[in-house]
Scaffold this motif. Sequence first.
Motif, PDB file in Angstrom:
ATOM      1  N   LEU A  19       0.815  -1.215   0.000  1.00  0.00           N
ATOM      2  CA  LEU A  19       0.000   0.000   0.000  1.00  0.00           C
ATOM      3  C   LEU A  19       0.849   1.266   0.000  1.00  0.00           C
ATOM      4  O   LEU A  19       0.487   2.270  -0.628  1.00  0.00           O
ATOM      5  CB  LEU A  19      -0.979  -0.008   1.169  1.00  0.00           C
ATOM      6  CG  LEU A  19      -2.095  -1.053   1.068  1.00  0.00           C
ATOM      7  CD1 LEU A  19      -2.937  -1.065   2.337  1.00  0.00           C
ATOM      8  CD2 LEU A  19      -2.959  -0.825  -0.167  1.00  0.00           C
ATOM      9  N   LYS A  20       2.004   1.239   0.676  1.00  0.00           N
ATOM     10  CA  LYS A  20       2.894   2.406   0.656  1.00  0.00           C
ATOM     11  C   LYS A  20       3.412   2.659  -0.760  1.00  0.00           C
ATOM     12  O   LYS A  20       3.501   3.816  -1.201  1.00  0.00           O
ATOM     13  CB  LYS A  20       4.073   2.202   1.614  1.00  0.00           C
ATOM     14  CG  LYS A  20       3.695   2.401   3.073  1.00  0.00           C
ATOM     15  CD  LYS A  20       4.854   2.105   3.979  1.00  0.00           C
ATOM     16  CE  LYS A  20       5.508   3.389   4.413  1.00  0.00           C
ATOM     17  NZ  LYS A  20       6.585   3.187   5.392  1.00  0.00           N
ATOM     18  N   LYS A  21       3.728   1.588  -1.470  1.00  0.00           N
ATOM     19  CA  LYS A  21       4.201   1.731  -2.865  1.00  0.00           C
ATOM     20  C   LYS A  21       3.113   2.322  -3.751  1.00  0.00           C
ATOM     21  O   LYS A  21       3.415   2.963  -4.753  1.00  0.00           O
ATOM     22  CB  LYS A  21       4.652   0.381  -3.422  1.00  0.00           C
ATOM     23  CG  LYS A  21       5.950  -0.093  -2.818  1.00  0.00           C
ATOM     24  CD  LYS A  21       6.314  -1.475  -3.294  1.00  0.00           C
ATOM     25  CE  LYS A  21       7.558  -1.957  -2.566  1.00  0.00           C
ATOM     26  NZ  LYS A  21       7.822  -3.380  -2.785  1.00  0.00           N
ATOM     27  N   GLN A  22       1.869   2.122  -3.375  1.00  0.00           N
ATOM     28  CA  GLN A  22       0.742   2.669  -4.130  1.00  0.00           C
ATOM     29  C   GLN A  22       0.304   4.033  -3.587  1.00  0.00           C
ATOM     30  O   GLN A  22      -0.757   4.530  -3.930  1.00  0.00           O
ATOM     31  CB  GLN A  22      -0.431   1.684  -4.094  1.00  0.00           C
ATOM     32  CG  GLN A  22      -0.121   0.376  -4.766  1.00  0.00           C
ATOM     33  CD  GLN A  22      -1.257  -0.625  -4.635  1.00  0.00           C
ATOM     34  OE1 GLN A  22      -2.151  -0.487  -3.803  1.00  0.00           O
ATOM     35  NE2 GLN A  22      -1.224  -1.643  -5.467  1.00  0.00           N
ATOM     36  N   ARG A  23       1.113   4.581  -2.698  1.00  0.00           N
ATOM     37  CA  ARG A  23       0.882   5.900  -2.111  1.00  0.00           C
ATOM     38  C   ARG A  23      -0.448   6.007  -1.353  1.00  0.00           C
ATOM     39  O   ARG A  23      -1.117   7.055  -1.370  1.00  0.00           O
ATOM     40  CB  ARG A  23       0.997   6.993  -3.169  1.00  0.00           C
ATOM     41  CG  ARG A  23       2.405   7.135  -3.712  1.00  0.00           C
ATOM     42  CD  ARG A  23       2.492   8.278  -4.703  1.00  0.00           C
ATOM     43  NE  ARG A  23       3.859   8.655  -5.017  1.00  0.00           N
ATOM     44  CZ  ARG A  23       4.669   8.004  -5.852  1.00  0.00           C
ATOM     45  NH1 ARG A  23       4.253   6.907  -6.431  1.00  0.00           N
ATOM     46  NH2 ARG A  23       5.889   8.454  -6.097  1.00  0.00           N
ATOM     47  N   GLN A  24      -0.826   4.919  -0.692  1.00  0.00           N
ATOM     48  CA  GLN A  24      -2.008   4.926   0.150  1.00  0.00           C
ATOM     49  C   GLN A  24      -1.583   5.414   1.539  1.00  0.00           C
ATOM     50  O   GLN A  24      -0.515   5.050   2.016  1.00  0.00           O
ATOM     51  CB  GLN A  24      -2.619   3.527   0.236  1.00  0.00           C
ATOM     52  CG  GLN A  24      -3.022   2.950  -1.107  1.00  0.00           C
ATOM     53  CD  GLN A  24      -4.090   3.780  -1.797  1.00  0.00           C
ATOM     54  OE1 GLN A  24      -5.231   3.830  -1.341  1.00  0.00           O
ATOM     55  NE2 GLN A  24      -3.732   4.438  -2.874  1.00  0.00           N
ATOM     56  N   GLU A  25      -2.407   6.226   2.171  1.00  0.00           N
ATOM     57  CA  GLU A  25      -2.086   6.807   3.467  1.00  0.00           C
ATOM     58  C   GLU A  25      -2.725   5.980   4.588  1.00  0.00           C
ATOM     59  O   GLU A  25      -3.930   6.086   4.837  1.00  0.00           O
ATOM     60  CB  GLU A  25      -2.573   8.259   3.546  1.00  0.00           C
ATOM     61  CG  GLU A  25      -1.899   9.191   2.560  1.00  0.00           C
ATOM     62  CD  GLU A  25      -0.422   9.409   2.869  1.00  0.00           C
ATOM     63  OE1 GLU A  25      -0.045   9.426   4.063  1.00  0.00           O
ATOM     64  OE2 GLU A  25       0.357   9.547   1.902  1.00  0.00           O
ATOM     65  N   ILE A  26      -1.924   5.174   5.253  1.00  0.00           N
ATOM     66  CA  ILE A  26      -2.413   4.314   6.329  1.00  0.00           C
ATOM     67  C   ILE A  26      -2.212   5.040   7.656  1.00  0.00           C
ATOM     68  O   ILE A  26      -1.085   5.347   8.031  1.00  0.00           O
ATOM     69  CB  ILE A  26      -1.638   2.981   6.351  1.00  0.00           C
ATOM     70  CG1 ILE A  26      -1.738   2.282   4.995  1.00  0.00           C
ATOM     71  CG2 ILE A  26      -2.143   2.086   7.470  1.00  0.00           C
ATOM     72  CD1 ILE A  26      -0.707   1.197   4.796  1.00  0.00           C
ATOM     73  N   THR A  27      -3.313   5.314   8.348  1.00  0.00           N
ATOM     74  CA  THR A  27      -3.201   5.967   9.654  1.00  0.00           C
ATOM     75  C   THR A  27      -3.302   4.968  10.803  1.00  0.00           C
ATOM     76  O   THR A  27      -2.895   5.269  11.918  1.00  0.00           O
ATOM     77  CB  THR A  27      -4.278   7.056   9.815  1.00  0.00           C
ATOM     78  OG1 THR A  27      -5.573   6.465   9.655  1.00  0.00           O
ATOM     79  CG2 THR A  27      -4.078   8.178   8.793  1.00  0.00           C
ATOM     80  N   ASN A  28      -3.870   3.787  10.520  1.00  0.00           N
ATOM     81  CA  ASN A  28      -3.958   2.757  11.554  1.00  0.00           C
ATOM     82  C   ASN A  28      -4.022   1.390  10.888  1.00  0.00           C
ATOM     83  O   ASN A  28      -4.677   1.231   9.855  1.00  0.00           O
ATOM     84  CB  ASN A  28      -5.191   2.976  12.432  1.00  0.00           C
ATOM     85  CG  ASN A  28      -5.169   2.131  13.688  1.00  0.00           C
ATOM     86  OD1 ASN A  28      -4.115   1.696  14.148  1.00  0.00           O
ATOM     87  ND2 ASN A  28      -6.335   1.893  14.253  1.00  0.00           N
ATOM     88  N   TYR A  29      -3.329   0.440  11.485  1.00  0.00           N
ATOM     89  CA  TYR A  29      -3.345  -0.942  10.999  1.00  0.00           C
ATOM     90  C   TYR A  29      -3.409  -1.851  12.205  1.00  0.00           C
ATOM     91  O   TYR A  29      -2.658  -1.694  13.158  1.00  0.00           O
ATOM     92  CB  TYR A  29      -2.064  -1.259  10.203  1.00  0.00           C
ATOM     93  CG  TYR A  29      -2.055  -2.660   9.613  1.00  0.00           C
ATOM     94  CD1 TYR A  29      -2.281  -2.854   8.259  1.00  0.00           C
ATOM     95  CD2 TYR A  29      -1.845  -3.785  10.411  1.00  0.00           C
ATOM     96  CE1 TYR A  29      -2.296  -4.123   7.715  1.00  0.00           C
ATOM     97  CE2 TYR A  29      -1.870  -5.058   9.878  1.00  0.00           C
ATOM     98  CZ  TYR A  29      -2.084  -5.223   8.528  1.00  0.00           C
ATOM     99  OH  TYR A  29      -2.098  -6.489   7.991  1.00  0.00           O
TER     100      TYR A  29
END
Length: 141
Positions: free
Chosen positions: A61-71
Amino acid sequence: MKIQLKRIDNDYHFELKNERGHITHIDSKAEVGGHDLAPSPMEYVLMGVAGCSAIDVISILKKQRQEITNYRAEVDGSRVEIDGAKPFKEIVVTVYLEGEIVPEKAKRAAQLSFEKYCSVSKTLEPTATIKYKVVVNNEEV
């Protein structure tokens, strides 16, 4: 990859150390003679599934520039007795993500992790069915 194990007490409490010097402990439940001072080896297997897939999903997801605020993830393993051993029969992982995330990308990241990249899941695959669910911003996808 190499792990060292050292017995801590006269029962089932052990210290484990990896090649990089990280230390953790294992023990067994009191009803089987341990002192319940640490997770059991089988609980660590489930933790391994959770950690391995988390690294994969977040990386994708980081490579797809998705912004993860919680996992976070929940892993539920059911076991079956076979000749005295109790291997996992089924493992269900629920991945919870929050942030600016396209749900289809999150679902695809989980699929790639569990079906292709996660070494722990792939190791367990011959004996356990591994299922997964993805929840993005409180909505299952």
